[in-house]
Design a protein around this motif. Structure first.
Motif, PDB file in Angstrom:
ATOM      1  N   UNK A 192     -12.447   9.408 -15.972  1.00 39.95           N
ATOM      2  CA  UNK A 192     -11.908   8.090 -15.769  1.00 39.95           C
ATOM      3  C   UNK A 192     -12.247   7.437 -14.563  1.00 39.95           C
ATOM      4  N   UNK A 193     -13.130   7.313 -14.182  1.00 40.52           N
ATOM      5  CA  UNK A 193     -13.858   6.823 -12.723  1.00 40.52           C
ATOM      6  C   UNK A 193     -13.483   5.090 -12.879  1.00 40.52           C
ATOM      7  N   UNK A 194     -13.762   4.530 -13.960  1.00 40.64           N
ATOM      8  CA  UNK A 194     -13.330   3.234 -14.318  1.00 40.64           C
ATOM      9  C   UNK A 194     -11.978   2.687 -14.065  1.00 40.64           C
ATOM     10  N   UNK A 195     -11.121   3.645 -14.473  1.00 44.80           N
ATOM     11  CA  UNK A 195      -9.518   3.437 -14.372  1.00 44.80           C
ATOM     12  C   UNK A 195      -9.100   3.798 -12.821  1.00 44.80           C
ATOM     13  N   UNK A 196      -9.814   4.748 -12.172  1.00 47.93           N
ATOM     14  CA  UNK A 196      -9.532   4.976 -11.090  1.00 47.93           C
ATOM     15  C   UNK A 196      -9.721   3.854  -9.849  1.00 47.93           C
ATOM     16  N   UNK A 197     -10.971   3.095 -10.245  1.00 49.61           N
ATOM     17  CA  UNK A 197     -11.250   1.963  -9.378  1.00 49.61           C
ATOM     18  C   UNK A 197     -10.163   0.729  -9.719  1.00 49.61           C
ATOM     19  N   UNK A 198      -9.985   0.682 -10.838  1.00 51.24           N
ATOM     20  CA  UNK A 198      -8.791  -0.311 -11.310  1.00 51.24           C
ATOM     21  C   UNK A 198      -7.454  -0.065 -10.559  1.00 51.24           C
ATOM     22  N   UNK A 199      -6.991   1.107 -10.582  1.00 53.29           N
ATOM     23  CA  UNK A 199      -5.948   1.493 -10.139  1.00 53.29           C
ATOM     24  C   UNK A 199      -6.086   1.368  -8.514  1.00 53.29           C
ATOM     25  N   UNK A 200      -7.270   1.685  -7.922  1.00 52.24           N
ATOM     26  CA  UNK A 200      -7.447   1.725  -6.447  1.00 52.24           C
ATOM     27  C   UNK A 200      -7.233   0.071  -5.859  1.00 52.24           C
ATOM     28  N   UNK A 201      -7.808  -0.623  -6.408  1.00 53.96           N
ATOM     29  CA  UNK A 201      -7.901  -1.976  -6.305  1.00 53.96           C
ATOM     30  C   UNK A 201      -6.469  -2.797  -6.405  1.00 53.96           C
ATOM     31  N   UNK A 202      -5.902  -2.461  -7.627  1.00 54.57           N
ATOM     32  CA  UNK A 202      -4.529  -3.063  -7.912  1.00 54.57           C
ATOM     33  C   UNK A 202      -3.536  -2.491  -6.720  1.00 54.57           C
ATOM     34  N   UNK A 203      -3.694  -1.191  -6.434  1.00 56.91           N
ATOM     35  CA  UNK A 203      -2.706  -0.874  -5.265  1.00 56.91           C
ATOM     36  C   UNK A 203      -3.058  -1.579  -3.986  1.00 56.91           C
ATOM     37  N   UNK A 204      -4.123  -1.631  -3.531  1.00 56.80           N
ATOM     38  CA  UNK A 204      -4.641  -2.742  -2.517  1.00 56.80           C
ATOM     39  C   UNK A 204      -4.004  -4.137  -2.742  1.00 56.80           C
ATOM     40  N   UNK A 205      -4.293  -4.704  -3.882  1.00 57.91           N
ATOM     41  CA  UNK A 205      -3.672  -6.079  -4.077  1.00 57.91           C
ATOM     42  C   UNK A 205      -2.349  -6.341  -4.005  1.00 57.91           C
ATOM     43  N   UNK A 206      -1.613  -5.176  -4.589  1.00 57.26           N
ATOM     44  CA  UNK A 206      -0.003  -5.181  -4.581  1.00 57.26           C
ATOM     45  C   UNK A 206       0.484  -5.192  -3.045  1.00 57.26           C
ATOM     46  N   UNK A 207      -0.239  -4.502  -2.297  1.00 56.12           N
ATOM     47  CA  UNK A 207       0.204  -4.181  -0.790  1.00 56.12           C
ATOM     48  C   UNK A 207       0.079  -5.628  -0.203  1.00 56.12           C
ATOM     49  N   UNK A 208      -1.202  -6.179  -0.409  1.00 59.06           N
ATOM     50  CA  UNK A 208      -1.415  -7.248   0.120  1.00 59.06           C
ATOM     51  C   UNK A 208      -0.312  -8.298  -0.256  1.00 59.06           C
ATOM     52  N   UNK A 209       0.038  -8.466  -1.342  1.00 58.45           N
ATOM     53  CA  UNK A 209       1.074  -9.481  -1.805  1.00 58.45           C
ATOM     54  C   UNK A 209       2.360  -9.180  -1.168  1.00 58.45           C
ATOM     55  N   UNK A 210       2.548  -8.094  -0.716  1.00 58.39           N
ATOM     56  CA  UNK A 210       3.991  -7.660  -0.319  1.00 58.39           C
ATOM     57  C   UNK A 210       3.832  -7.962   1.372  1.00 58.39           C
ATOM     58  N   UNK A 211       2.578  -7.706   1.902  1.00 60.29           N
ATOM     59  CA  UNK A 211       2.505  -8.182   3.380  1.00 60.29           C
ATOM     60  C   UNK A 211       2.806  -9.911   3.326  1.00 60.29           C
ATOM     61  N   UNK A 212       2.006 -10.537   2.241  1.00 62.33           N
ATOM     62  CA  UNK A 212       2.060 -11.902   2.411  1.00 62.33           C
ATOM     63  C   UNK A 212       3.676 -12.335   2.342  1.00 62.33           C
TER      64      UNK A 212
END
Length: 260
Positions: free
Chosen positions: A239-259
């Motif tokens: 599931x490498x494709x899903x791993x990348x989706x999860x990776x970017x989503x985690x970083x995006x959600x953290x960026x929104x929290x910091x924002x």
């Protein structure tokens, strides 16, 4: 009278901005401010035309200001900038609303990444409606000296870009590190495994520069029933494709929290 750009923060990205501004040759005097004299020395060693100071108040009269400090240090900046100056921030997680506390209308938020240090970075950026077309043209000249750039209309796209290109280099460094570990597991020395993994990454990157059709590049390596196909099937099974989706989503959600 010659206009002036001030960079507040003389760290890696502040130095990268200074280098890009000098290279862009836009005719502005450049002042870099930092409390750390060692950082300022590195800046002046880079180019003798750059002025430096430890006094932030000397940046108040600048026509363009780049904020290149750590986000946690942002709250300590207490400078009355000129209202009609252009304020540009490269701080992750500091929103345009937060930057409005300086009482300025022309605000730009940008997210460069670390490869900008060697001129192959990527910067996503956006601006308030008050930023003039000429301001944007000038910024494009500077950003082009750091690599490629993309203007986005929505500020939230800066958070998305932070997850992709901003944090992205670390993902690839981690991937190469894991690749080295896997090569060592097959019996190669650390030195040989490192050489193979890094050169393979460099070579793959060079091929992408010549041909951005990634599916075609994969097909050229992966012959039917061969070793590459066997390896790629593991990516699919795990599931490498899903791993990348999860990776970017985690970083995006953290960026929104910091924002916030």
């Amino acid at each position: 009278m010659t206009k002036r750009i001030a960079i507040i923060g003389g760290g890696v990205m502040g130095g990268t901005l200074a280098q890009a501004i000098i290279k862009a040759d836009i005719g502005y005097r450049l002042l870099v401010c930092d409390r750390d004299l060692e950082k300022l020395k590195k800046i002046t060693d880079m180019h003798d035309g750059i002025e430096t100071t430890t006094d932030p108040s000397l940046c108040a009269s600048a026509d363009i200001i780049f904020l290149a400090v750590k986000p946690q240090d942002f709250v300590n900046i207490a400078i009355n900038f000129k209202k009609d100056a252009l304020l540009c921030s490269i701080m992750a997680g500091v929103s345009i609303d937060s930057l409005c506390r300086f009482g300025m209308d022309k605000i730009v938020r940008m997210m460069p990444n670390t490869p900008a240090q060697v001129g192959v970075g990527f910067t996503a950026w956006t601006a308030t409606d008050s930023v003039l077309p000429n301001d944007k043209i000038l910024l494009e000249k500077i950003l082009s000296c750091m690599g490629k750039h993309l203007y986005v209309e929505r500020e939230d796209d800066i958070n998305k870009a932070t997850a992709i290109s901003g944090s992205g280099p670390a993902y690839f460094f981690a991937m190469v590190l894991a690749f080295i570990g896997a090569a060592r597991n097959l019996g190669f020395s650390k030195e040989d495994a490192t050489a193979m993994a890094i050169q393979t990454m460099k070579g793959a990157s060079a091929l992408i520069d010549e041909n951005s059709d990634l599916a075609q590049l994969i097909q050229k390596v992966a012959s039917k029933g061969g070793t590459t196909e066997a390896a790629l099937s593991v990516f699919q099974d795990q599931g490498m494709d899903q791993m990348w989706i999860n990776t970017l989503r985690a970083a995006y959600e953290r960026a929104k929290e910091l924002d916030r």
